[in-house]
Design a protein around this motif. Structure first.
Motif, PDB file in Angstrom:
ATOM      1  N   GLN A   1       0.829  -1.199   0.000  1.00 27.70           N
ATOM      2  CA  GLN A   1       0.000   0.000   0.000  1.00 27.70           C
ATOM      3  C   GLN A   1       0.870   1.258   0.000  1.00 27.70           C
ATOM      4  O   GLN A   1       0.585   2.233  -0.716  1.00 27.70           O
ATOM      5  CB  GLN A   1      -0.918  -0.013   1.228  1.00 27.70           C
ATOM      6  N   SER A   2       1.949   1.189   0.815  1.00 25.53           N
ATOM      7  CA  SER A   2       2.865   2.330   0.853  1.00 25.53           C
ATOM      8  C   SER A   2       3.532   2.533  -0.497  1.00 25.53           C
ATOM      9  O   SER A   2       3.715   3.678  -0.965  1.00 25.53           O
ATOM     10  CB  SER A   2       3.933   2.125   1.933  1.00 25.53           C
ATOM     11  N   ILE A   3       3.883   1.417  -1.126  1.00 22.28           N
ATOM     12  CA  ILE A   3       4.506   1.512  -2.450  1.00 22.28           C
ATOM     13  C   ILE A   3       3.539   2.126  -3.457  1.00 22.28           C
ATOM     14  O   ILE A   3       3.906   2.975  -4.279  1.00 22.28           O
ATOM     15  CB  ILE A   3       4.995   0.130  -2.916  1.00 22.28           C
ATOM     16  N   LEU A   4       2.278   1.678  -3.378  1.00 18.88           N
ATOM     17  CA  LEU A   4       1.279   2.231  -4.282  1.00 18.88           C
ATOM     18  C   LEU A   4       1.101   3.736  -4.040  1.00 18.88           C
ATOM     19  O   LEU A   4       1.035   4.536  -4.985  1.00 18.88           O
ATOM     20  CB  LEU A   4      -0.059   1.496  -4.100  1.00 18.88           C
TER      21      LEU A   4
ATOM     22  N   ALA B   1       4.740   9.807  -6.513  1.00 22.83           N
ATOM     23  CA  ALA B   1       5.831  10.050  -7.462  1.00 22.83           C
ATOM     24  C   ALA B   1       5.280  10.436  -8.830  1.00 22.83           C
ATOM     25  O   ALA B   1       5.809  11.342  -9.500  1.00 22.83           O
ATOM     26  CB  ALA B   1       6.719   8.806  -7.568  1.00 22.83           C
ATOM     27  N   ASP B   2       4.201   9.752  -9.247  1.00 26.56           N
ATOM     28  CA  ASP B   2       3.582  10.092 -10.527  1.00 26.56           C
ATOM     29  C   ASP B   2       3.028  11.517 -10.507  1.00 26.56           C
ATOM     30  O   ASP B   2       3.181  12.273 -11.487  1.00 26.56           O
ATOM     31  CB  ASP B   2       2.471   9.099 -10.850  1.00 26.56           C
ATOM     32  N   LYS B   3       2.401  11.880  -9.373  1.00 28.51           N
ATOM     33  CA  LYS B   3       1.872  13.239  -9.263  1.00 28.51           C
ATOM     34  C   LYS B   3       3.003  14.268  -9.291  1.00 28.51           C
ATOM     35  O   LYS B   3       2.913  15.298  -9.957  1.00 28.51           O
ATOM     36  CB  LYS B   3       1.055  13.385  -7.991  1.00 28.51           C
ATOM     37  N   VAL B   4       4.069  13.962  -8.504  1.00 25.77           N
ATOM     38  CA  VAL B   4       5.223  14.874  -8.492  1.00 25.77           C
ATOM     39  C   VAL B   4       5.828  14.989  -9.885  1.00 25.77           C
ATOM     40  O   VAL B   4       6.177  16.096 -10.341  1.00 25.77           O
ATOM     41  CB  VAL B   4       6.282  14.376  -7.478  1.00 25.77           C
ATOM     42  N   LYS B   5       5.953  13.862 -10.560  1.00 19.25           N
ATOM     43  CA  LYS B   5       6.506  13.872 -11.905  1.00 19.25           C
ATOM     44  C   LYS B   5       5.639  14.691 -12.857  1.00 19.25           C
ATOM     45  O   LYS B   5       6.133  15.505 -13.639  1.00 19.25           O
ATOM     46  CB  LYS B   5       6.640  12.436 -12.404  1.00 19.25           C
ATOM     47  N   THR B   6       4.318  14.462 -12.755  1.00 17.65           N
ATOM     48  CA  THR B   6       3.394  15.214 -13.610  1.00 17.65           C
ATOM     49  C   THR B   6       3.439  16.705 -13.306  1.00 17.65           C
ATOM     50  O   THR B   6       3.522  17.547 -14.209  1.00 17.65           O
ATOM     51  CB  THR B   6       1.964  14.688 -13.427  1.00 17.65           C
TER      52      THR B   6
END
Length: 226
Positions: free
Chosen positions: A69-72, A78-83
């Motif tokens: 869950q933490s990884i998800l 990370a995806d949000k930060v990347k976006t």
């Protein structure tokens, strides 16, 4: 139901004629009891280990689920930060490009204004230079005409008569001659000029006659035959 060592120990067998040796059977049962106790203890220990292992497995499964869950969550973050970083980078790039274009346009406009101003000044300087040349030519012509006129006056016969060695009749006669020479040297006549682009241009100077008479050229362009 599983037998216990005590059940085996308390077990009694009936005797028959020509049956087994009781002592040997008892000895064997004692050995069985000991081995059975070992096996039961090992089984108990294995049960305890199994229970602990199950607890650990449950703990690790829960930890695994939490980690997953933490990884998800971390992946989503990370995806949000990347976006967001990509969007911010694009915005920053567009703003930087816009600022660069604005600076370039401002510099280009300023350079064009400087060039235009320099061109205007150059044209103005060229016009002023041309006007100065025209004024210089006019001044030279007028000065030449004036000097030539004065030279002709000096060469006139009135000066010859004035400096003759024969006696002059009266003081009034000398004053009259000098006064007439002053009038010839300083004629009270305005020079006729032409206006052209704010520059005074004198009329063409008449040519000197080829006759024996002396021609005096005055600054206004008029002549006098002597």
């Amino acid at each position: 139901m599983v037998l216990s060592p005590q059940d085996i120990h308390n077990k009694e067998f009936s005797t028959k004629l020509r049956g087994y040796n009781v002592d040997e059977v008892n000895d064997f049962l004692d050995q069985v009891i000991k081995d059975y106790q070992i096996i039961l203890q090992e089984n108990k220990d294995l049960g305890s280990q199994l229970s602990e292992s199950k607890d650990k497995l449950s703990y690790f499964n829960d930890l695994k689920d939490s980690l997953n869950q933490s990884i998800l969550v971390a992946q989503e973050a990370a995806d949000k930060v990347k976006t967001n970083s990509k969007k911010e980078a694009e915005i920053t790039s567009r703003e930087a490009q816009k600022k660069a274009d604005d600076i370039l346009n401002a510099a280009s406009e300023k350079a064009n204004a400087i060039l235009e101003e320099a061109s205007k000044r150059a044209k103005k300087l060229a016009i002023e230079t041309d006007d100065l040349k025209k004024n210089t030519r006019v001044f030279r012509q007028r000065l030449q005409v004036m000097l030539e006129s004065q030279l002709e006056v000096i060469k006139g016969s009135d000066w010859d008569r004035l400096v003759e060695e024969k006696p002059t009749t009266t003081y009034e006669d000398i004053e009259k001659v000098v006064g007439s020479l002053d009038k010839l040297a300083n004629p009270d006549v305005e020079s006729e000029t032409k206006q052209s682009n704010g520059v005074d241009l004198v009329e063409d100077t008449p040519a000197v006659n080829d006759s024996d008479e002396t021609v005096v050229i005055f600054p206004d362009g008029s002549t006098k035959n002597e």
